[in-house]
Design an enzyme around this catalytic site. Sequence first.
Site, short mmCIF file in Angstrom:
data_model
loop_
_atom_site.label_atom_id
_atom_site.label_comp_id
_atom_site.label_asym_id
_atom_site.label_seq_id
_atom_site.Cartn_x
_atom_site.Cartn_y
_atom_site.Cartn_z
N GLU A 257 68.51 -28.46 57.91
CA GLU A 257 68.98 -27.21 58.29
C GLU A 257 68.92 -26.21 57.11
O GLU A 257 69.95 -26.07 56.23
CB GLU A 257 70.51 -27.04 58.68
CG GLU A 257 70.52 -27.90 59.93
CD GLU A 257 70.20 -27.28 61.46
OE1 GLU A 257 69.33 -26.08 61.12
OE2 GLU A 257 70.32 -27.80 62.33
N CYS A 291 73.79 -18.75 57.55
CA CYS A 291 72.50 -19.04 57.41
C CYS A 291 71.45 -18.18 58.45
O CYS A 291 70.57 -17.73 58.32
CB CYS A 291 72.17 -20.53 57.83
SG CYS A 291 73.02 -21.13 59.08
P1 NAD Z 1 71.72 -25.51 47.83
O1 NAD Z 1 70.47 -26.07 48.52
O2 NAD Z 1 71.84 -24.84 46.53
O3 NAD Z 1 72.74 -26.78 47.90
C1 NAD Z 1 73.16 -27.46 49.14
C2 NAD Z 1 73.64 -28.67 48.82
O4 NAD Z 1 72.80 -29.58 48.16
C3 NAD Z 1 75.00 -28.62 47.83
O5 NAD Z 1 75.78 -29.70 48.12
C4 NAD Z 1 73.95 -29.18 46.43
O6 NAD Z 1 75.01 -29.83 45.34
C5 NAD Z 1 73.18 -30.18 46.91
N1 NAD Z 1 71.85 -30.42 46.05
C6 NAD Z 1 71.43 -29.53 45.12
N2 NAD Z 1 70.24 -30.03 44.70
C7 NAD Z 1 70.08 -31.31 45.32
C8 NAD Z 1 69.05 -32.29 45.17
N3 NAD Z 1 67.93 -32.22 44.45
N4 NAD Z 1 69.14 -33.20 46.19
C9 NAD Z 1 70.19 -33.37 47.04
N5 NAD Z 1 71.18 -32.39 47.28
C10 NAD Z 1 71.20 -31.45 46.24
O7 NAD Z 1 72.12 -24.32 48.95
P2 NAD Z 1 73.58 -23.54 48.92
O8 NAD Z 1 73.26 -22.55 47.79
O9 NAD Z 1 74.78 -24.21 48.84
O10 NAD Z 1 73.55 -22.92 50.22
C11 NAD Z 1 72.82 -21.63 50.66
C12 NAD Z 1 71.63 -22.11 51.40
O11 NAD Z 1 71.94 -22.78 52.36
C13 NAD Z 1 71.02 -20.78 51.80
O12 NAD Z 1 69.74 -20.59 51.91
C14 NAD Z 1 71.22 -20.77 53.46
O13 NAD Z 1 70.69 -20.15 54.45
C15 NAD Z 1 71.14 -22.20 53.65
N6 NAD Z 1 72.08 -22.70 54.77
C16 NAD Z 1 71.42 -23.14 56.00
C17 NAD Z 1 72.24 -23.41 57.00
C18 NAD Z 1 71.28 -23.85 58.39
O14 NAD Z 1 72.17 -24.35 59.25
N7 NAD Z 1 70.03 -23.86 58.63
C19 NAD Z 1 73.50 -23.17 57.02
C20 NAD Z 1 73.95 -22.74 55.93
C21 NAD Z 1 73.40 -22.55 54.89
#
Ligand code: NAD
Length: 483
Positions: A257, A291
């Site tokens: 997502e 999101c």
């Molecule tokens: P992010 O991708 O920076 O981080 C999300 C999670 O992934 C965190 O827990 C982070 O520590 C972890 N992470 C970071 N690097 C990783 C790696 N290499 N491997 C595995 N995990 C890793 O996202 P964010 O800044 O926390 O959230 C914002 C983004 O999330 C926005 O783009 C938003 O649109 C999206 N989002 C999407 C949905 C949806 O349902 N589609 C819902 C909420 C947020």
Amino acid sequence: MGPHLDDHTDSALTKLARILTGTSHKTDPSKESCLRTHRGESVIGHAPVQTVDDLEVAVEAAKRAQPAWEALGHAERSRIMLEAAEALDRSAEALAQLVAHEQGKPLDGPGARFEAGGCAVWMRTAATTPLEPETVVDDDSGHAVLNYRAIGIVGAINPWNWPALIAMWQLAPSLRMGNAVVMKPASDTTLSVLAMAAIVNQVLPEGVFTVVAGGGEVGAAITKHPAFGKIMFTGSTPTGKSIARDASDNLARLTLELGGNDAGIVLPDADPKAIAEGLFWGAFINTGQTCAALKRLYVHDSIHDEVVAELVAFAKNVPMGPGYEAENLLGPLTNRGQWNIVNDLVEKAKADGATIALGGNPDADAPGYFYPATIVTDVTDESELVSEEQFGPALPVLRYTDLDDVIARANAVDVGLGGSVWSSDVASAREVAARVQSGTVWINQHGTLHPLVPFGGIKSSGYGLEFGVEGLKAVAVPQVISG
Ligand code: NAD
């Protein structure tokens, strides 16, 4: 020493502090991170910073616990999950207070109380949604039944914008289908997820659900770990792509997502006054950090100015301030990085000649990460405020005259999470909706979610569905018994 909240006089938070302190997280106090509120950036509590070694401990616990959890069967798992939902109800106010302090969203409106209450709703729905074996052939040619079995251990990685609720969206269906779950929360909102886990773990058997509160390296280690048959990830598109690469060696199943850049299209027959409130909350829910929020608004030229005027009139009366102060309906951004992204996009649009119809002039020295609700006009599709995901309270409004052209503009991005069409004629709005490239298209609303209605993205917004029966199937493996 485990996760804890610093001294609080609020009785709801004090109660939650007791639940958190009772958790068995082993942490090294010298490595504890400081979590901050959004006014004065003061510390509200401490969360452990765990490592890949802690992940191994969680995986071993999950391996021990999962077979017995699966063997309980649907009825007994559902019963336990319903008890967990009751525990969530009992602690909902405390969880809401924590989310408001840690992530920043307001308590009321579509805010922290909605998020905390939603945790129980999604847990209950996952517990009670029927999923029967499907008899696909039963005639002279044969007999075949499609069943859905547990995968084993699900790895869940979540973002900071709706920390407890998104964690629950990953947890509840996984539990229902007989899986154990190891979860990694975002660093900015670790306590909210630890608190949700502490609440449900009052009821769940030990080892079935463990949170490992580390950074991105723990997320990457989950993704590469052979113990995980499924990774559920909600977060940004770049991290999602990295997860897809990392998971390929083990062929771990994925639900991704990811980010969105949702377009709304206002047809010429829409009533500007009637739709202003829905447009506003579609875009500014959780101060735009959602999101599937409305991120670009295309309005027919004939009503463009009126829609902007109504939006501004509504937006300027919505109070912004710390989420935990009851009168506010818009909170701060969760971290300085997101504040900078929003500010840069608005400043660039201004430099390119955009008009700021509302907001756009933050006090960068004020405590907390407050960015005012901002509405930007006279902006082009090429502006980064339109072509990139702002994930904050700055909505660009664009004109159009031709329907085919605006649909092409709405579809001209590489993501496709949500979209919306606004019209007084629902039938024609649905026809337009069918041409919008996104996983969901709403009519006269934006971003509304329902625990039984499948939700997921297309294009670079990811793949896989959450919620409802489809969401249960997504955390199961199919097995056909033929003959
Ligand atoms: P992010 O991708 O920076 O981080 C999300 C999670 O992934 C965190 O827990 C982070 O520590 C972890 N992470 C970071 N690097 C990783 C790696 N290499 N491997 C595995 N995990 C890793 O996202 P964010 O800044 O926390 O959230 C914002 C983004 O999330 C926005 O783009 C938003 O649109 C999206 N989002 C999407 C949905 C949806 O349902 N589609 C819902 C909420 C947020």
